[in-house]
Write an enzyme that holds these catalytic residues in place. Structure first.
Site, PDB file in Angstrom:
ATOM      1  N   ASP A   1      31.365  33.528 -12.549  1.00  0.00           N
ATOM      2  CA  ASP A   1      31.670  32.108 -12.649  1.00  0.00           C
ATOM      3  C   ASP A   1      33.047  31.899 -13.257  1.00  0.00           C
ATOM      4  OD1 ASP A   1      29.278  31.282 -11.553  1.00  0.00           O
ATOM      5  OD2 ASP A   1      28.262  31.102 -13.484  1.00  0.00           O
TER       6      ASP A   1
ATOM      7  N   GLY B   1      27.349  32.612 -20.984  1.00  0.00           N
ATOM      8  CA  GLY B   1      26.152  32.337 -21.771  1.00  0.00           C
ATOM      9  C   GLY B   1      24.980  33.168 -21.301  1.00  0.00           C
ATOM     10  N   ASP B   2      23.843  32.506 -21.098  1.00  0.00           N
ATOM     11  CA  ASP B   2      22.630  33.163 -20.622  1.00  0.00           C
ATOM     12  C   ASP B   2      22.314  32.651 -19.222  1.00  0.00           C
ATOM     13  OD1 ASP B   2      19.978  34.712 -21.648  1.00  0.00           O
ATOM     14  OD2 ASP B   2      19.449  33.053 -20.313  1.00  0.00           O
TER      15      ASP B   2
ATOM     16  N   ALA C   1      25.503  29.507 -25.239  1.00  0.00           N
ATOM     17  CA  ALA C   1      26.512  28.664 -25.875  1.00  0.00           C
ATOM     18  C   ALA C   1      25.947  27.970 -27.109  1.00  0.00           C
ATOM     19  CB  ALA C   1      27.025  27.631 -24.871  1.00  0.00           C
TER      20      ALA C   1
ATOM     21  N   PRO D   1      29.139  33.838 -24.705  1.00  0.00           N
ATOM     22  CA  PRO D   1      29.993  32.647 -24.776  1.00  0.00           C
ATOM     23  C   PRO D   1      31.456  32.888 -24.433  1.00  0.00           C
ATOM     24  CG  PRO D   1      29.578  33.492 -26.968  1.00  0.00           C
ATOM     25  CD  PRO D   1      28.724  34.309 -26.042  1.00  0.00           C
TER      26      PRO D   1
ATOM     27  N   MET E   1       6.191  32.720 -32.683  1.00  0.00           N
ATOM     28  CA  MET E   1       5.228  33.035 -33.750  1.00  0.00           C
ATOM     29  C   MET E   1       3.901  32.291 -33.605  1.00  0.00           C
ATOM     30  SD  MET E   1       7.995  32.996 -36.892  1.00  0.00           S
ATOM     31  CE  MET E   1       8.695  31.410 -36.398  1.00  0.00           C
TER      32      MET E   1
ATOM     33  N   LYS F   1      31.940  26.178  -8.197  1.00  0.00           N
ATOM     34  CA  LYS F   1      32.583  24.937  -7.766  1.00  0.00           C
ATOM     35  C   LYS F   1      34.102  25.025  -7.819  1.00  0.00           C
ATOM     36  CE  LYS F   1      28.749  21.889  -9.052  1.00  0.00           C
ATOM     37  NZ  LYS F   1      28.320  20.772  -9.925  1.00  0.00           N
TER      38      LYS F   1
END
Length: 234
Positions: free
Chosen positions: A43, A92-93, A122, A20, A165, A63
């Site tokens: 980014d 983030g991921d 995030a 994050p 699980m 962008k």
């Protein structure tokens, strides 16, 4: 006198989740890869100051830097084809609203070796700092992630469903999903012991899920995204 040709080094791209923004939440593996990378494409949301400790060349993309996705794909491909170790750094991921899947598919289609390094998302970080549990027994057993950009799909989408699980309940899970309207041919990935040495990944469909056997800890990913990427061994 014969000429000795030195084999050209094979390039590779790592899709790295930076987390994050707090560098202390960067994983050990991400830190190692960033330190080894010849070039880092990052980014705008990734704090550039936190990348200064890594010796590789840096280039902001996206962008805000007027680089469209097709251009980013080309930059990654060309660097890998030069034999470079490439880090594509995402906030983030990379596989959650980060276009990591698009870049993975593009690079795989061009024969480039790619590895994904997950990061703290995030959603996880925001929940932690706000002390809000994303699941709570007796209150919320499901979690839905959406983007606020409002990108409407041309055709109706079915959400990706992830089960934790569920190793002992595969037949029950299949029945639940079928009752919700998911087609029999919906692709399913079963990931046992994710990221551990004994990791095993099995690809199947919802129709065949009840016949599968798996050991805990198990994560199931259900949806068309499973079909969308070309995985080794499939």
């Amino acid at each position: 006198m014969s000429t000795i040709h030195t084999p050209r080094r094979q390039g590779k791209v790592w899709l790295v989740g930076f987390g994050p923004g707090d560098p202390e939440l960067l994983t050990c593996k991400a830190h190692r890869i960033l330190g080894q990378a010849d070039v880092l494409f990052y980014d705008a949301l990734v704090p550039a100051a936190h990348l200064a400790v890594y010796p590789g060349r840096k280039r902001a993309v996206g962008k805000r830097d007027h680089t469209e996705q097709a251009g980013i794909n080309t930059l990654l491909l060309e660097a890998a084809q030069r034999g470079e170790c490439v880090a594509r750094v995402k906030i983030g991921d990379p596989m959650l609203f980060g276009r990591g899947g698009e870049e993975l598919a593009f690079l795989r289609a061009h024969g480039v070796a790619v590895e994904v390094v997950p990061g703290v998302s995030a959603a996880q970080a925001a929940a932690a700092v706000a002390e809000v549990p994303l699941t709570l027994r007796g209150v919320a057993q499901r979690l839905e992630l959406r983007t606020g950009h409002g990108c409407a799909a041309a055709t109706p989408e079915r959400p990706t469903v992830v089960y934790y699980m569920g190793a002992a309940r595969l037949a029950v899970i299949a029945a639940e999903l079928l009752a919700e309207g998911h087609p029999l041919g919906t692709p399913v990935a079963l990931i046992e012991n994710a990221t551990r040495p004994e990791q095993r990944i099995t690809h199947t469909t919802l129709a065949e899920l009840p016949q599968q056997t798996a050991r805990a800890p198990l994560t199931l990913i259900v949806g068309e995204v499973v079909r969308g990427i070309s995985f080794p061994g499939r």
